[in-house]
Scaffold this motif. Sequence first.
Motif, PDB file in Angstrom:
ATOM      1  N   GLY A 140      23.854  -6.214  12.500  1.00  0.00           N
ATOM      2  CA  GLY A 140      24.225  -5.840  13.859  1.00  0.00           C
ATOM      3  C   GLY A 140      22.188  -5.905  14.789  1.00  0.00           C
ATOM      4  O   GLY A 140      22.420  -5.295  16.104  1.00  0.00           O
ATOM      5  N   TYR A 141      21.823  -5.299  13.873  1.00  0.00           N
ATOM      6  CA  TYR A 141      20.333  -5.598  14.295  1.00  0.00           C
ATOM      7  C   TYR A 141      19.114  -5.991  14.074  1.00  0.00           C
ATOM      8  O   TYR A 141      19.674  -6.795  12.612  1.00  0.00           O
ATOM      9  N   ALA A 142      18.188  -5.592  14.061  1.00  0.00           N
ATOM     10  CA  ALA A 142      17.199  -6.752  13.405  1.00  0.00           C
ATOM     11  C   ALA A 142      16.828  -6.405  11.502  1.00  0.00           C
ATOM     12  O   ALA A 142      16.528  -4.807  11.768  1.00  0.00           O
ATOM     13  N   VAL A 143      16.762  -7.333  10.384  1.00  0.00           N
ATOM     14  CA  VAL A 143      16.301  -7.179   9.667  1.00  0.00           C
ATOM     15  C   VAL A 143      14.871  -6.807   9.356  1.00  0.00           C
ATOM     16  O   VAL A 143      14.645  -7.919   9.885  1.00  0.00           O
ATOM     17  N   THR A 144      14.897  -6.353   8.270  1.00  0.00           N
ATOM     18  CA  THR A 144      13.327  -5.995   8.167  1.00  0.00           C
ATOM     19  C   THR A 144      13.195  -6.625   6.375  1.00  0.00           C
ATOM     20  O   THR A 144      11.992  -6.829   6.219  1.00  0.00           O
ATOM     21  N   VAL A 145      14.107  -6.586   5.854  1.00  0.00           N
ATOM     22  CA  VAL A 145      14.214  -7.033   4.569  1.00  0.00           C
ATOM     23  C   VAL A 145      15.163  -7.472   3.737  1.00  0.00           C
ATOM     24  O   VAL A 145      16.052  -7.670   3.799  1.00  0.00           O
TER      25      VAL A 145
END
Length: 612
Positions: free
Chosen positions: A57-62
């Motif tokens: 649901g939100y920006a993926v970082t890793v």
Amino acid sequence: MAKLLETFPCVPSTERGRGILISGDPKSDSILYCNGRSVFIRSLRQPQDVQVYGEHGYAVTVARYSPNGEWIASADVAGTVRVWGTHNGFVLKNEFRVLAGRIDDLQWSFDGLRIVASGDGKGKSLVRSFAWDSGNTMGDFDGHSRRVLSCAFKPTRPFRIATCGEDFLVNFYDGPPFKFHSSHREHSNFVNCIRYSPDGTKFITVSSDKKGMIYDGKTGDKIGELASEDGHKGSIYAVSWSPDSKRVLTVSADKSAKVWEVAEDGTVGSVIKTLTFMESGGAEDMLVGCLWQNDHLITVSLGGTMSLYSADDMDKPPLLFSGHIKNVTSLAILGTNQKTILSCSYDGLIVKWLQGVGYSCKLQMKDNTKIKRLAATESGLLLSGFDNKVWRIPLTDNEFGAAEHVDIGHQPLDISIAVDSPESTALVSFDSGVALLNGLSILSKIDLGFAVAASVISPDGREAIVGGQDGKLHIYSVSGDNSLKEEAVLEKHRGALTVIRYSPDLTMFASGDANREAVVWDRETKQVKLNNMLFHTARINCLAWSPNNRMVATGSIDTCVIVYEVDKPASSRITARNAHLGGVNAVGFVDECTVASSGEDAAVRLWQIEPQ
């Protein structure tokens, strides 16, 4: 039926002053990277083989593969970790809220039963280790006072966890249950990345102070460092070990990657090869991410370009993978034999793709000019952005010419070219009227007296259609003195017009609106030829005709591409669902049965359309 043929994927999201994380699975030789809310799985053997996971649901970082390669754990800026399968449609195993803020790094334990995540705890815990199946916390991680940028799990017994962050500290924990063991402050700036060697005997940290430190993997004591001779001249953002634990790869803001030979006792690391990246010559060439996987060395630049080197022959020129980082706003199809696809993204990047090949070349607009619309002919491109300028760029076989612009005094809304007219006249619409251009010369600027939303000029340059915010289509004839004479007004739409396009044979035109409806019109009689095209659930952003005039493709912010056959009822449509996460911004026919689409996920996809 719509079948996905090819995906030209985006490249990893990057941020200036921060390293990024890419990881991989040595068994399948595939890599993972993140952009927006999506995780991309890309094969190094077949780079066009791309899979996308878009359930965050939100920006993926890793994202990281489990040791057995059967599961992937991915984390986002909201502190959520999702564990999902690599086969059978990415089945979700578990979802955990791990931290109160952004997660910057995560690692699996070598037995695949535990995960450690680190990041920004917003006043709460900055590091947490938990069981992959139950989410139960395994220990306390004290010792850090600021955001923890990276973490590492010792790949052999006894279990150890090492962390580093913005407080310049390297902390060491033993367990489970994990507890604080020791802390080191050898670095004088942010410690950006920490990684254990595959054999577990050592771990290394790299920092914005341009240094790399080597520690004993079992006790956490410092045992050596990377030599300053021939070292990096800028912040070091990422590090990755070779599979034999004898060498490391580092990347830096000095636009270089270095391969270091690490002594068996870990006391010193010496440079054996420097790989310099030069593409644009600007800050976009800074290297911010790296991965050493099997016999591949991968580096990622700030501009998103991934360079694939061979570990066996580092002097061999790298294979480059590039693409968009931001959402793709417009598409154009050129060529008759090998089809060329041009795409432009919001950040002013224009990329040339070849069907069946992929990435060809790119052009970054100067001064970060934002691009909204693209129209193209074989000889050049016409672009409009979010200022008052219209840009013209010559196009040759495999490169772009110098960009020139004209200021029309208004922000352009839509742009189209009369490709068959002798002067290649262009029609540019703005909020209250239109302008006719010949190259970069303004032939006329006309105030139409109503709020304009979309426009198109016929290929022969003799007719123009302008759509209003009120849903009306105004048809004009274009006279020799470049003035417009209104010939008809068509009313059918119940929302503001968003797109209008002529059929290739000029016998029809199609229009789409913000109220999710598309209409096909007969050009001669001005009557509706195909209606009830109401199968999108939100605003229609784009529309395109097939070369044989039989099909119309529409794209919407509902993420779908729908193809209608003009001679059949609209209900017999062909739908490509979830074509682009976040919405479809542009569509175009590559040939009679292949549609190209692009959207908010920064990717370009080709779909094979099989009429029912």
